[in-house]
Write an enzyme that holds these catalytic residues in place. Structure first.
Site, PDB file in Angstrom:
ATOM      1  N   ASN A 107     -60.149  37.220 -33.358  1.00 45.50           N
ATOM      2  CA  ASN A 107     -60.210  35.762 -33.474  1.00 45.50           C
ATOM      3  C   ASN A 107     -61.650  35.346 -33.181  1.00 45.50           C
ATOM      4  OD1 ASN A 107     -60.009  32.996 -33.195  1.00 45.50           O
ATOM      5  ND2 ASN A 107     -58.764  33.081 -31.325  1.00 45.50           N
ATOM      6  N   TRP A 108     -62.367  34.964 -34.245  1.00 49.20           N
ATOM      7  CA  TRP A 108     -63.787  34.617 -34.049  1.00 49.20           C
ATOM      8  C   TRP A 108     -63.955  33.231 -33.435  1.00 49.20           C
ATOM      9  CZ3 TRP A 108     -67.075  36.520 -38.881  1.00 49.20           C
ATOM     10  CH2 TRP A 108     -67.078  37.928 -38.889  1.00 49.20           C
ATOM     11  N   LYS A 109     -62.874  32.449 -33.382  1.00 47.97           N
ATOM     12  CA  LYS A 109     -62.956  31.080 -32.832  1.00 47.97           C
ATOM     13  C   LYS A 109     -64.059  30.309 -33.563  1.00 47.97           C
ATOM     14  CE  LYS A 109     -61.082  32.897 -28.578  1.00 47.97           C
ATOM     15  NZ  LYS A 109     -60.925  32.785 -27.132  1.00 47.97           N
ATOM     16  N   HIS A 128     -52.588  28.770 -30.279  1.00 49.88           N
ATOM     17  CA  HIS A 128     -53.590  29.310 -29.356  1.00 49.88           C
ATOM     18  C   HIS A 128     -53.801  28.314 -28.210  1.00 49.88           C
ATOM     19  CE1 HIS A 128     -57.300  30.796 -27.656  1.00 49.88           C
ATOM     20  NE2 HIS A 128     -57.039  31.940 -28.259  1.00 49.88           N
ATOM     21  N   GLU A 177     -56.331  27.346 -26.758  1.00 51.07           N
ATOM     22  CA  GLU A 177     -57.448  26.403 -26.959  1.00 51.07           C
ATOM     23  C   GLU A 177     -57.020  25.256 -27.876  1.00 51.07           C
ATOM     24  OE1 GLU A 177     -60.289  29.399 -28.098  1.00 51.07           O
ATOM     25  OE2 GLU A 177     -60.181  30.213 -26.058  1.00 51.07           O
ATOM     26  N   GLU A 184     -50.964  35.789 -24.416  1.00 55.12           N
ATOM     27  CA  GLU A 184     -52.341  35.533 -24.002  1.00 55.12           C
ATOM     28  C   GLU A 184     -52.356  34.669 -22.738  1.00 55.12           C
ATOM     29  OE1 GLU A 184     -55.293  36.175 -27.424  1.00 55.12           O
ATOM     30  OE2 GLU A 184     -54.775  34.054 -27.345  1.00 55.12           O
ATOM     31  N   GLY A 217     -61.439  34.963 -22.228  1.00 54.07           N
ATOM     32  CA  GLY A 217     -62.868  34.719 -22.083  1.00 54.07           C
ATOM     33  C   GLY A 217     -63.382  34.799 -20.656  1.00 54.07           C
ATOM     34  N   SER A 254     -59.483  38.975 -22.846  1.00 54.48           N
ATOM     35  CA  SER A 254     -60.500  39.885 -22.306  1.00 54.48           C
ATOM     36  C   SER A 254     -60.243  41.357 -22.641  1.00 54.48           C
ATOM     37  CB  SER A 254     -60.667  39.691 -20.796  1.00 54.48           C
ATOM     38  OG  SER A 254     -61.145  38.383 -20.519  1.00 54.48           O
ATOM     39  N   GLY A 303     -60.827  38.094 -28.805  1.00 56.66           N
ATOM     40  CA  GLY A 303     -61.791  37.043 -29.080  1.00 56.66           C
ATOM     41  C   GLY A 303     -63.209  37.593 -29.077  1.00 56.66           C
ATOM     42  N   GLY A 304     -63.888  37.465 -27.941  1.00 49.85           N
ATOM     43  CA  GLY A 304     -65.306  37.801 -27.847  1.00 49.85           C
ATOM     44  C   GLY A 304     -65.662  39.180 -28.396  1.00 49.85           C
TER      45      GLY A 304
HETATM   46  P1  PGA Z   1     -61.093  36.871 -25.446  1.00 47.52           P
HETATM   47  O1  PGA Z   1     -60.181  35.834 -26.278  1.00 47.52           O
HETATM   48  O2  PGA Z   1     -60.836  38.229 -26.021  1.00 47.52           O
HETATM   49  O3  PGA Z   1     -62.513  36.401 -25.691  1.00 47.52           O
HETATM   50  O4  PGA Z   1     -60.678  36.775 -24.024  1.00 47.52           O
HETATM   51  C1  PGA Z   1     -58.879  36.176 -26.682  1.00 47.52           C
HETATM   52  C2  PGA Z   1     -58.261  35.069 -27.473  1.00 47.52           C
HETATM   53  O5  PGA Z   1     -58.434  33.895 -27.111  1.00 47.52           O
HETATM   54  O6  PGA Z   1     -57.579  35.322 -28.487  1.00 47.52           O
END
Ligand code: PGA
Length: 246
Positions: free
Chosen positions: A9-11, A91, A93, A161, A167, A206, A227-228
């Site tokens: 997930n590149w967000k 998600h 966010e 999640e 993050g 993470s 994500g990251g």
């Molecule tokens: P992260 O994000 O790997 O940067 O913790 C995961 C996500 O929100 O899908």
């Protein structure tokens, strides 16, 4: 047998320069697991060229309506038209930045399925809920409120999640992940019956090359939503390798 899935997930990260990372990923030897990247919607069409057939593409959100007066929103059919086969819904966010309720997430997920997309439905507790001991109750309620009707292993993936792990570099213990995934499998079976056995359960929060292998060894973890560490082909490639080896 559930096929494992490494999902990135590149967000809100990436302009067209980031497509080079996708091309590098696509040039890797074929993985034994499924690989999905969810870039920003602005990159989807061009990502489809860079990703070839080795990497599936997804959106990060969709609107519940098929079309209409919803400035700034994107429908599931538009994502599919741009090259997506999947979409993330719910998600944390989106839930926090845009006040998305379980009912909205369910409507979006059903719209996505109707457009032929596979839904990656995200659930998870925040830190207060974890510390108050209400994690399973919170996740059970989120699932009951947002599970799209008629979901199967072909149309739905569920991602656990924990909000406090996203993050932050923090992760639950392996026992905590196992507990939630076993709970999700049982709840899905209660809601859907036999098809629940085919629904893949991802862990997200993470995940990185250094912790991927131990997380993938946990029962009922069928992959990760990353994500990251999905932004760089080297890191995500190492996570794909860990999943292949699990
Ligand atoms: P992260 O994000 O790997 O940067 O913790 C995961 C996500 O929100 O899908």
């Amino acid at each position: 047998m559930r096929r494992k899935l490494a999902a990135g997930n590149w967000k809100m990260n990436g302009t067209q320069a980031a497509l080079a990372e996708l091309a590098t990923l696509a040039a890797r030897p074929a993985a034994g697991c499924d690989v999905l990247i969810c870039p920003p919607a602005t990159l989807l069409s061009r990502a489809a060229d860079a990703a070839g057939t080795a990497i599936a593409l997804g959106g990060q959100d969709c609107h519940a309506a098929t079309s209409g007066a919803h400035t700034g929103d994107i429908s599931a059919a538009m994502l599919a038209d741009a090259g997506a086969s999947h979409v993330i819904t719910g998600h944390s966010e989106r839930r926090s930045d845009h006040g998305e309720s379980d009912a909205m997430v369910k409507a979006k997920s059903e719209a996505a399925m109707a457009a032929g997309l596979t839904v990656v439905l995200c659930l998870g507790e925040d830190l207060d809920q974890r510390e108050a001991g209400t994690t399973l109750a919170v996740i059970g309620a989120q699932l009951a409120g947002s599970l799209p009707a008629g979901a199967t292993g072909d149309t739905l993936v569920v991602a656990y999640e924990p909000v406090w792990a996203i993050g932050t570099g923090l992760t639950p213990t392996l026992d905590q992940i196992a507990e939630v995934h076993a709970f999700l499998r049982a709840e899905l079976t209660g809601h859907l019956g036999a098809p629940a056995a085919d629904i893949r359960l991802l862990y997200g929060g993470s995940v990185k090359p250094s912790n991927a292998a131990e997380i993938f060894a946990v029962d009922d973890v069928d992959g990760a939503l990353v994500g990251g560490a999905s932004l760089k082909a080297a890191d995500f490639g190492a996570i794909i390798d860990a999943l292949d080896a699990a």
